[in-house]
Design an enzyme around this catalytic site. Structure first.
Site, PDB file in Angstrom:
ATOM      1  N   HIS A 365      99.008 129.291  25.587  1.00 23.74           N
ATOM      2  CA  HIS A 365      98.056 130.068  24.781  1.00 23.74           C
ATOM      3  C   HIS A 365      96.696 130.133  25.480  1.00 23.74           C
ATOM      4  O   HIS A 365      96.119 131.211  25.645  1.00 23.74           O
ATOM      5  CB  HIS A 365      97.930 129.419  23.395  1.00 23.74           C
ATOM      6  CG  HIS A 365      96.921 130.068  22.489  1.00 23.74           C
ATOM      7  ND1 HIS A 365      97.289 130.823  21.392  1.00 23.74           N
ATOM      8  CD2 HIS A 365      95.566 130.069  22.516  1.00 23.74           C
ATOM      9  CE1 HIS A 365      96.185 131.259  20.786  1.00 23.74           C
ATOM     10  NE2 HIS A 365      95.119 130.809  21.448  1.00 23.74           N
ATOM     11  N   GLU A 366      96.181 128.976  25.900  1.00 26.90           N
ATOM     12  CA  GLU A 366      94.848 128.947  26.526  1.00 26.90           C
ATOM     13  C   GLU A 366      94.844 129.724  27.839  1.00 26.90           C
ATOM     14  O   GLU A 366      93.924 130.485  28.121  1.00 26.90           O
ATOM     15  CB  GLU A 366      94.393 127.511  26.773  1.00 26.90           C
ATOM     16  CG  GLU A 366      94.247 126.652  25.522  1.00 26.90           C
ATOM     17  CD  GLU A 366      93.552 127.360  24.384  1.00 26.90           C
ATOM     18  OE1 GLU A 366      92.658 128.191  24.639  1.00 26.90           O
ATOM     19  OE2 GLU A 366      93.918 127.108  23.227  1.00 26.90           O
ATOM     20  N   HIS A 369      94.534 133.403  27.453  1.00 26.27           N
ATOM     21  CA  HIS A 369      93.166 133.915  27.287  1.00 26.27           C
ATOM     22  C   HIS A 369      92.577 134.278  28.645  1.00 26.27           C
ATOM     23  O   HIS A 369      91.784 135.217  28.768  1.00 26.27           O
ATOM     24  CB  HIS A 369      92.282 132.874  26.592  1.00 26.27           C
ATOM     25  CG  HIS A 369      92.477 132.814  25.097  1.00 26.27           C
ATOM     26  ND1 HIS A 369      92.441 133.935  24.304  1.00 26.27           N
ATOM     27  CD2 HIS A 369      92.696 131.761  24.254  1.00 26.27           C
ATOM     28  CE1 HIS A 369      92.635 133.582  23.036  1.00 26.27           C
ATOM     29  NE2 HIS A 369      92.804 132.266  22.983  1.00 26.27           N
ATOM     30  N   TYR A 380      86.309 139.557  21.487  1.00 24.86           N
ATOM     31  CA  TYR A 380      86.775 138.438  20.660  1.00 24.86           C
ATOM     32  C   TYR A 380      86.206 138.488  19.247  1.00 24.86           C
ATOM     33  O   TYR A 380      85.619 137.522  18.746  1.00 24.86           O
ATOM     34  CB  TYR A 380      86.428 137.121  21.345  1.00 24.86           C
ATOM     35  CG  TYR A 380      87.321 135.985  20.927  1.00 24.86           C
ATOM     36  CD1 TYR A 380      88.694 136.028  21.148  1.00 24.86           C
ATOM     37  CD2 TYR A 380      86.797 134.863  20.305  1.00 24.86           C
ATOM     38  CE1 TYR A 380      89.516 134.998  20.763  1.00 24.86           C
ATOM     39  CE2 TYR A 380      87.612 133.812  19.907  1.00 24.86           C
ATOM     40  CZ  TYR A 380      88.970 133.894  20.146  1.00 24.86           C
ATOM     41  OH  TYR A 380      89.789 132.863  19.759  1.00 24.86           O
ATOM     42  N   GLU A 389      94.006 136.949  20.163  1.00 23.84           N
ATOM     43  CA  GLU A 389      94.659 135.721  19.708  1.00 23.84           C
ATOM     44  C   GLU A 389      96.178 135.897  19.611  1.00 23.84           C
ATOM     45  O   GLU A 389      96.949 135.015  19.988  1.00 23.84           O
ATOM     46  CB  GLU A 389      94.104 135.310  18.339  1.00 23.84           C
ATOM     47  CG  GLU A 389      92.894 134.416  18.415  1.00 23.84           C
ATOM     48  CD  GLU A 389      93.183 133.128  19.182  1.00 23.84           C
ATOM     49  OE1 GLU A 389      94.215 132.480  18.901  1.00 23.84           O
ATOM     50  OE2 GLU A 389      92.388 132.781  20.064  1.00 23.84           O
ATOM     51  N   ASP A 451      85.366 133.233  11.142  1.00 24.69           N
ATOM     52  CA  ASP A 451      86.313 133.229  12.251  1.00 24.69           C
ATOM     53  C   ASP A 451      86.211 134.515  13.069  1.00 24.69           C
ATOM     54  O   ASP A 451      87.218 135.126  13.442  1.00 24.69           O
ATOM     55  CB  ASP A 451      87.748 133.019  11.705  1.00 24.69           C
ATOM     56  CG  ASP A 451      88.789 132.868  12.792  1.00 24.69           C
ATOM     57  OD1 ASP A 451      88.458 132.314  13.868  1.00 24.69           O
ATOM     58  OD2 ASP A 451      89.933 133.315  12.583  1.00 24.69           O
ATOM     59  N   HIS A 456      91.791 134.352  14.193  1.00 24.83           N
ATOM     60  CA  HIS A 456      92.946 133.462  14.091  1.00 24.83           C
ATOM     61  C   HIS A 456      93.727 133.699  12.806  1.00 24.83           C
ATOM     62  O   HIS A 456      94.699 133.005  12.535  1.00 24.83           O
ATOM     63  CB  HIS A 456      92.521 131.994  14.149  1.00 24.83           C
ATOM     64  CG  HIS A 456      91.902 131.586  15.437  1.00 24.83           C
ATOM     65  ND1 HIS A 456      90.557 131.646  15.666  1.00 24.83           N
ATOM     66  CD2 HIS A 456      92.454 131.114  16.582  1.00 24.83           C
ATOM     67  CE1 HIS A 456      90.287 131.223  16.895  1.00 24.83           C
ATOM     68  NE2 HIS A 456      91.430 130.904  17.477  1.00 24.83           N
TER      69      HIS A 456
END
Ligand SMILES: [Zn+2]
Length: 546
Positions: A365-366, A369, A380, A389, A451, A456
């Site tokens: 996931h990271e 990005h 974002y 996301e 958020d 998310h």
């Protein structure tokens, strides 16, 4: 898990060197070695005139031109010396030019007075046979022979063939063979560091291989098997050093690199960050032919242990640095940071938190990005942020299915996020976003400001579309059914989303645009009216995106 960025700060270290230019006189009829390090403006001008002239005549040839990473606009040029078209080994210069192309400085070594024949008696095939006999290496393990002028002691020169060979003992040897006789003029081990595979224990206690560097009897977490530099730092529970680095105020050094004395790696947080970064690289390459985050093998650097996973550090640092415990994040430029979770007897939100690098989907996931940063660069916040996301979750889950058997529980592939380290249950669900209060349908999307506009939260809508396009099924809100391509064909939907999200979407994309782009990608890859196109179309309709 958030994508954060900080402005890059340039740390400029200026070191004044007081090296004088010097010439070593040689005997009659022999050559001269000149060390270039001009210490006055006049000497710099003289050497600049000299090197310009040599560049024009071909006695110097530019080998490399690089932007100076510390002084914007500056350029560093490296040039090799040639004698009658043959490179002189160890004779080269480095010139530093400012933005106007004016030489700031020049350093180097050059030879004068070389006098020898430049045609070799030995052919390349002769040389290969000779090296095979010497090193025991077959030809595949040696480099293409290069004809060079080899400077020797007392101002002498020899014409030589240079070959770099890997021996069966995995040593790397540089051979210089006399081009007339094949005699070894010079040989030395060139093994500065060596790829090594160690054993590692993961956060969940699993034992696996780790790809590292061995050098001088110790081992560091730098992967030499894969094309980019993949390295993992052990911040040793120092949040201030971690933060100072992330703000661009200090560089990291060799002492920050995670290390082992015996190549038996026991720190699960380090090991999984390192190993899963490699897995993610492999997934992108094997699935999509993509070479790393930027498509050009940019360095992947993972920071682990920014604090310690102890009650003392929770008391000391949790309020100040919550992200170093309960988050993993992409900091831009190929740098990842993994929180340590909480001590085993402490819960947060009714869940236990282990080291976040201990889950393949968190790592993938990271890193995704990073891929987004270098491609669509989805903004974002709001819908584009939710798509950002969702793409990270989609790749995260796809990487799990690529490497792990399907099922539920530790080290199994399923449509939950972070379920291996945040227990029970994980953080999000793609098959049923509502389990975590996230929308599975556009009509239920979050419209508040929290958020970043629900990045998310609303990711659940696109996550559900991906899930339905692969597995098929019925959306719980609309009641609409989708005929998925089936888990055995998941590759099709992964490629469709990858193509749309990295090659088609603009930075301010909406859900409607994501629908259009994925449908187009399905047609491009699998044809109009293909099963993939039908599945993707039905899936977006089922989640209310039209
Ligand atoms: Zn994220």
């Amino acid at each position: 898990m958030a994508a954060t960025r900080n402005g890059a700060a340039i740390v400029c270290l200026t070191v004044a060197l007081g090296i004088l230019g010097s010439r070593v006189p040689a005997a009659q009829g022999r050559g001269t070695r000149a060390t270039i390090a001009p210490d006055s403006p006049q000497a710099l001008r003289d050497w600049d005139t000299r090197t310009q002239s040599m560049l024009r005549t071909g006695e110097l040839r530019i080998r490399q031109v690089r932007a100076d990473t510390l002084i914007p606009g500056d350029v560093v040029e490296r040039a090799d010396q040639y004698y009658r078209g043959v490179r002189v080994h160890g004779a080269d210069i480095s010139r530093q030019l400012d933005a106007q192309g004016v030489v700031r400085s020049v350093f180097g070594t050059l030879y004068e007075g070389i006098d020898l024949r430049s045609d070799p008696a030995l052919t390349r095939d002769d040389v290969r046979a000779r090296v095979t006999a010497l090193a025991g290496a077959d030809q595949a393990d040696s480099s293409e022979p290069e004809l060079v002028v080899l400077p020797q002691d007392q101002g002498r020169f020899r014409l030589a063939w240079r070959v770099r060979a890997v021996t069966p003992q995995v040593d790397v040897i540089q051979y210089f063979l006399d081009a007339a006789t094949g005699d070894v003029l010079l040989q030395y081990s060139d093994r500065q560091s060596q790829s090594a595979v160690g054993r590692a224990t993961g956060v969940l206690g699993d034992n696996k291989k780790i790809s590292v560097t061995g050098s001088g009897g110790s081992f560091t977490a730098r992967d030499l098997l894969r094309p980019p530099v993949i390295e993992t730092e052990d911040m040793k529970g120092d949040p201030i050093r971690t933060l100072t680095y992330l703000r661009g105020l200090i560089p990291l050094g060799p002492a920050d690199l995670a290390a082992s004395t015996d190549n038996n790696w026991t720190d699960g947080a380090v090991n999984d960050a390192h190993i899963y970064a490699g897995y993610t690289y492999d997934y992108y390459f094997k699935r999509f032919g993509r070479r790393g985050l930027d498509g050009d093998n940019i360095r992947i650097r993972s920071l682990t242990n920014p604090v310690r996973r102890t009650p003392e550090d929770v008391t000391r640092y949790l309020d100040t640095f919550p992200d170093f415990f309960l988050n993993a994040f992409y900091n831009g430029g190929g740098v990842m940071v993994y929180g340590v979770g909480l001590p085993p007897d402490v819960t947060f939100g009714g869940q236990s938190w282990n080291h976040l690098s201990g889950a393949l989907d968190v790592v993938a996931h990271e890193l995704t990005h990073g891929v987004t940063e270098f491609t669509s660069n989805l903004i974002y916040r709001n819908e584009s942020g939710a798509l950002n996301e969702a793409f990270s979750d989609i790749i995260a889950t796809s990487a799990e299915f690529f490497f792990q058997p399907a099922g539920s529980g530790p080290l199994k592939a399923e449509y939950r996020l972070a379920e291996d380290v945040i227990t029970p249950g994980g953080l999000r669900s793609m098959d049923d976003p509502g389990l975590f209060g996230d929308p599975d349908h556009y009509s239920r999307r979050f419209l508040g400001a929290a958020d970043n506009g629900g990045v998310h939260i609303n990711s659940g809508i696109a996550n559900q579309a991906f899930y339905l396009a692969v597995e098929g099924g019925t959306n719980r809100t609309s009641g609409l059914a989708v005929q998925g391509v089936g888990g055995a064909n998941r590759e099709q939907i992964e490629k469709v989303f990858y193509r749309a999200f990295t090659q088609m979407l603009p930075s301010d994309a909406t859900f409607a645009l994501a629908r259009a782009a994925t449908i187009q990608a399905a047609r491009d890859l699998y044809g109009s009216n293909s099963a993939a196109e039908r599945a993707v179309t039905q899936a977006w309709t089922a989640v209310g995106v039209n």
